[in-house]
Design a protein around this motif. Structure first.
Motif, PDB file in Angstrom:
ATOM      1  N   ALA A   1       0.617   9.831  14.828  1.00 35.60           N
ATOM      2  CA  ALA A   1      -0.466  10.254  15.715  1.00 35.60           C
ATOM      3  C   ALA A   1      -1.077   9.034  16.394  1.00 35.60           C
ATOM      4  O   ALA A   1      -0.994   7.913  15.880  1.00 35.60           O
ATOM      5  CB  ALA A   1      -1.535  10.998  14.918  1.00 35.60           C
TER       6      ALA A   1
ATOM      7  N   GLN B   1      -1.293   6.156  13.639  1.00 29.59           N
ATOM      8  CA  GLN B   1      -1.420   6.557  12.242  1.00 29.59           C
ATOM      9  C   GLN B   1      -0.147   7.268  11.827  1.00 29.59           C
ATOM     10  O   GLN B   1       0.315   8.164  12.530  1.00 29.59           O
ATOM     11  CB  GLN B   1      -2.596   7.512  12.052  1.00 29.59           C
ATOM     12  CG  GLN B   1      -2.750   8.081  10.649  1.00 29.59           C
ATOM     13  CD  GLN B   1      -3.067   9.571  10.628  1.00 29.59           C
ATOM     14  OE1 GLN B   1      -3.295  10.212  11.651  1.00 29.59           O
ATOM     15  NE2 GLN B   1      -3.090  10.157   9.447  1.00 29.59           N
TER      16      GLN B   1
ATOM     17  N   TYR C   1       1.819   9.674   8.988  1.00 25.71           N
ATOM     18  CA  TYR C   1       1.549  10.639   7.914  1.00 25.71           C
ATOM     19  C   TYR C   1       2.860  11.151   7.302  1.00 25.71           C
ATOM     20  O   TYR C   1       2.923  12.268   6.794  1.00 25.71           O
ATOM     21  CB  TYR C   1       0.667  11.790   8.414  1.00 25.71           C
ATOM     22  CG  TYR C   1       1.032  12.372   9.762  1.00 25.71           C
ATOM     23  CD1 TYR C   1       0.421  11.893  10.921  1.00 25.71           C
ATOM     24  CD2 TYR C   1       1.955  13.391   9.880  1.00 25.71           C
ATOM     25  CE1 TYR C   1       0.735  12.419  12.165  1.00 25.71           C
ATOM     26  CE2 TYR C   1       2.275  13.930  11.119  1.00 25.71           C
ATOM     27  CZ  TYR C   1       1.662  13.436  12.254  1.00 25.71           C
ATOM     28  OH  TYR C   1       1.977  13.967  13.495  1.00 25.71           O
TER      29      TYR C   1
ATOM     30  N   TRP D   1       2.106   9.219   2.640  1.00 24.49           N
ATOM     31  CA  TRP D   1       0.673   8.913   2.589  1.00 24.49           C
ATOM     32  C   TRP D   1       0.161   8.796   4.025  1.00 24.49           C
ATOM     33  O   TRP D   1       0.724   9.391   4.930  1.00 24.49           O
ATOM     34  CB  TRP D   1       0.409   7.674   1.743  1.00 24.49           C
ATOM     35  CG  TRP D   1       0.730   7.912   0.294  1.00 24.49           C
ATOM     36  CD1 TRP D   1       1.971   7.954  -0.264  1.00 24.49           C
ATOM     37  CD2 TRP D   1      -0.189   8.157  -0.774  1.00 24.49           C
ATOM     38  NE1 TRP D   1       1.877   8.226  -1.601  1.00 24.49           N
ATOM     39  CE2 TRP D   1       0.573   8.350  -1.958  1.00 24.49           C
ATOM     40  CE3 TRP D   1      -1.569   8.228  -0.854  1.00 24.49           C
ATOM     41  CZ2 TRP D   1      -0.003   8.615  -3.189  1.00 24.49           C
ATOM     42  CZ3 TRP D   1      -2.145   8.484  -2.085  1.00 24.49           C
ATOM     43  CH2 TRP D   1      -1.378   8.680  -3.244  1.00 24.49           C
ATOM     44  N   TRP D   2      -0.917   8.065   4.183  1.00 24.37           N
ATOM     45  CA  TRP D   2      -1.552   8.040   5.512  1.00 24.37           C
ATOM     46  C   TRP D   2      -2.021   6.601   5.769  1.00 24.37           C
ATOM     47  O   TRP D   2      -2.857   6.081   5.003  1.00 24.37           O
ATOM     48  CB  TRP D   2      -2.762   8.982   5.543  1.00 24.37           C
ATOM     49  CG  TRP D   2      -2.388  10.398   5.233  1.00 24.37           C
ATOM     50  CD1 TRP D   2      -2.107  11.377   6.131  1.00 24.37           C
ATOM     51  CD2 TRP D   2      -2.219  10.996   3.938  1.00 24.37           C
ATOM     52  NE1 TRP D   2      -1.777  12.543   5.477  1.00 24.37           N
ATOM     53  CE2 TRP D   2      -1.835  12.339   4.130  1.00 24.37           C
ATOM     54  CE3 TRP D   2      -2.340  10.526   2.628  1.00 24.37           C
ATOM     55  CZ2 TRP D   2      -1.577  13.219   3.080  1.00 24.37           C
ATOM     56  CZ3 TRP D   2      -2.085  11.386   1.570  1.00 24.37           C
ATOM     57  CH2 TRP D   2      -1.710  12.717   1.796  1.00 24.37           C
TER      58      TRP D   2
ATOM     59  N   PHE E   1      -3.046   3.605   8.997  1.00 27.30           N
ATOM     60  CA  PHE E   1      -3.338   3.328  10.392  1.00 27.30           C
ATOM     61  C   PHE E   1      -2.837   1.936  10.778  1.00 27.30           C
ATOM     62  O   PHE E   1      -2.780   1.037   9.930  1.00 27.30           O
ATOM     63  CB  PHE E   1      -4.848   3.346  10.630  1.00 27.30           C
ATOM     64  CG  PHE E   1      -5.480   4.712  10.564  1.00 27.30           C
ATOM     65  CD1 PHE E   1      -5.957   5.198   9.356  1.00 27.30           C
ATOM     66  CD2 PHE E   1      -5.617   5.493  11.697  1.00 27.30           C
ATOM     67  CE1 PHE E   1      -6.551   6.455   9.278  1.00 27.30           C
ATOM     68  CE2 PHE E   1      -6.208   6.747  11.636  1.00 27.30           C
ATOM     69  CZ  PHE E   1      -6.674   7.230  10.422  1.00 27.30           C
TER      70      PHE E   1
ATOM     71  N   LEU F   1      -9.465   1.388  11.227  1.00 33.28           N
ATOM     72  CA  LEU F   1      -9.621   2.592  10.423  1.00 33.28           C
ATOM     73  C   LEU F   1      -8.814   2.493   9.129  1.00 33.28           C
ATOM     74  O   LEU F   1      -7.701   1.965   9.124  1.00 33.28           O
ATOM     75  CB  LEU F   1      -9.137   3.806  11.230  1.00 33.28           C
ATOM     76  CG  LEU F   1      -9.862   4.054  12.544  1.00 33.28           C
ATOM     77  CD1 LEU F   1      -9.126   5.112  13.362  1.00 33.28           C
ATOM     78  CD2 LEU F   1     -11.308   4.469  12.301  1.00 33.28           C
TER      79      LEU F   1
ATOM     80  N   TRP G   1      -7.704   5.126   5.943  1.00 24.76           N
ATOM     81  CA  TRP G   1      -7.731   6.411   5.251  1.00 24.76           C
ATOM     82  C   TRP G   1      -8.171   6.158   3.807  1.00 24.76           C
ATOM     83  O   TRP G   1      -7.700   5.221   3.159  1.00 24.76           O
ATOM     84  CB  TRP G   1      -6.352   7.054   5.295  1.00 24.76           C
ATOM     85  CG  TRP G   1      -6.240   8.236   4.388  1.00 24.76           C
ATOM     86  CD1 TRP G   1      -6.674   9.509   4.626  1.00 24.76           C
ATOM     87  CD2 TRP G   1      -5.674   8.244   3.078  1.00 24.76           C
ATOM     88  NE1 TRP G   1      -6.418  10.300   3.545  1.00 24.76           N
ATOM     89  CE2 TRP G   1      -5.806   9.554   2.581  1.00 24.76           C
ATOM     90  CE3 TRP G   1      -5.089   7.266   2.280  1.00 24.76           C
ATOM     91  CZ2 TRP G   1      -5.366   9.914   1.315  1.00 24.76           C
ATOM     92  CZ3 TRP G   1      -4.639   7.625   1.015  1.00 24.76           C
ATOM     93  CH2 TRP G   1      -4.780   8.947   0.549  1.00 24.76           C
TER      94      TRP G   1
ATOM     95  N   GLY H   1      -0.770  16.339   9.094  1.00 29.41           N
ATOM     96  CA  GLY H   1      -1.254  15.044   8.632  1.00 29.41           C
ATOM     97  C   GLY H   1      -2.090  14.347   9.678  1.00 29.41           C
ATOM     98  O   GLY H   1      -2.781  13.370   9.389  1.00 29.41           O
TER      99      GLY H   1
END
Lengths: 106, 118
Positions: free
Chosen positions: A34, A89, A91, A94-95, A97, B45, B47, B103
């Motif tokens: 994203a 980002q 995904y 996990w996640w 950036f 940023l 998470w 996600g």
């Protein structure tokens, strides 16, 4: 952990010009990527998901491409409201950036 | 209209605790994964944690494991982040965000500032 690397850190562009932002993943993330836009003092806004799908209400001048480890966000003709910081980002696992690319007025 | 409103931030001493809340409206809260994302002053940023619709799965970034706990109350349309053993490097704006389904985070709150300092 999958690392996301964005380049360049800062991009100087004149209004009306095209901007190309890059994001590289440390391993394949398929199309699970994203892009977000963040202006000073504001929350991030989702622009693109699944690497190339524009989010609701996002203008067509924003486009995303790529898969695997290399991704690109293109702004076809920069408007004054597009000067901001952009984050990718992942995904897929996990996640995480990227560190962001600041698009500034040239 | 989807709205996420965070609260509970403030100044806390190192080692202290704080509980953040996020109240959701404009969508069926119980149908979505929810996340917390933070942003240290002048930084990018990060998470922090997320939670499945039915609370059966929760995930955390390594740096907060064992100190932070994410939870939700679907009857109250609310998301929480209990933060214990706070450190200076936890200082950040904390955002509540909705997972759009794959996600990606499609809606964000305005954020709440947590400052850890003596």
């Amino acid at each position: 952990e999958i690392m996301m690397t964005q380049s360049p850190a800062t991009l100087s562009v004149s209004p009306g010009e095209r901007a190309t932002l890059s994001c590289r993943a440390s391993q394949s993330i398929n199309s699970n990527l994203a892009w977000y836009q963040q202006k000073p003092g504001q929350a991030p806004r989702l622009l693109i998901y699944d690497a190339s799908t524009r989010a609701t209400g996002i203008p067509a001048r924003f486009s995303g491409s790529g898969s695997g480890t290399e991704f690109t966000l293109t702004i076809s003709s920069l408007q004054s409201e597009d000067f901001a910081v952009y984050y990718c980002q992942q995904y897929n696992n996990w996640w995480t950036f990227g560190q962001g690319t600041k698009v500034e007025i040239k | 209209e989807v709205q996420l409103v965070e609260s509970g931030g403030g100044l806390v001493q190192p080692g202290g605790s704080l509980r953040l809340s996020c109240t959701a409206s404009g969508f069926t809260f119980s149908s979505y994964w929810m996340s917390w994302v933070r942003q240290a002053p002048g930084k990018g940023l990060e998470w922090v944690a997320n939670i499945k619709q039915d609370r059966s799965e929760k995930y955390y970034v390594d740096s907060v494991k064992g100190r932070f706990t994410i939870s939700r109350d679907n009857a109250k349309n609310s998301l929480y982040l209990q933060m214990n053993s706070l450190r200076a490097d936890d200082t950040a704006v904390y955002y509540c965000a909705r997972d759009g389904g794959s996600g990606e985070l499609d809606y964000w709150g305005q954020g709440t500032l947590v400052t850890v300092s003596s």
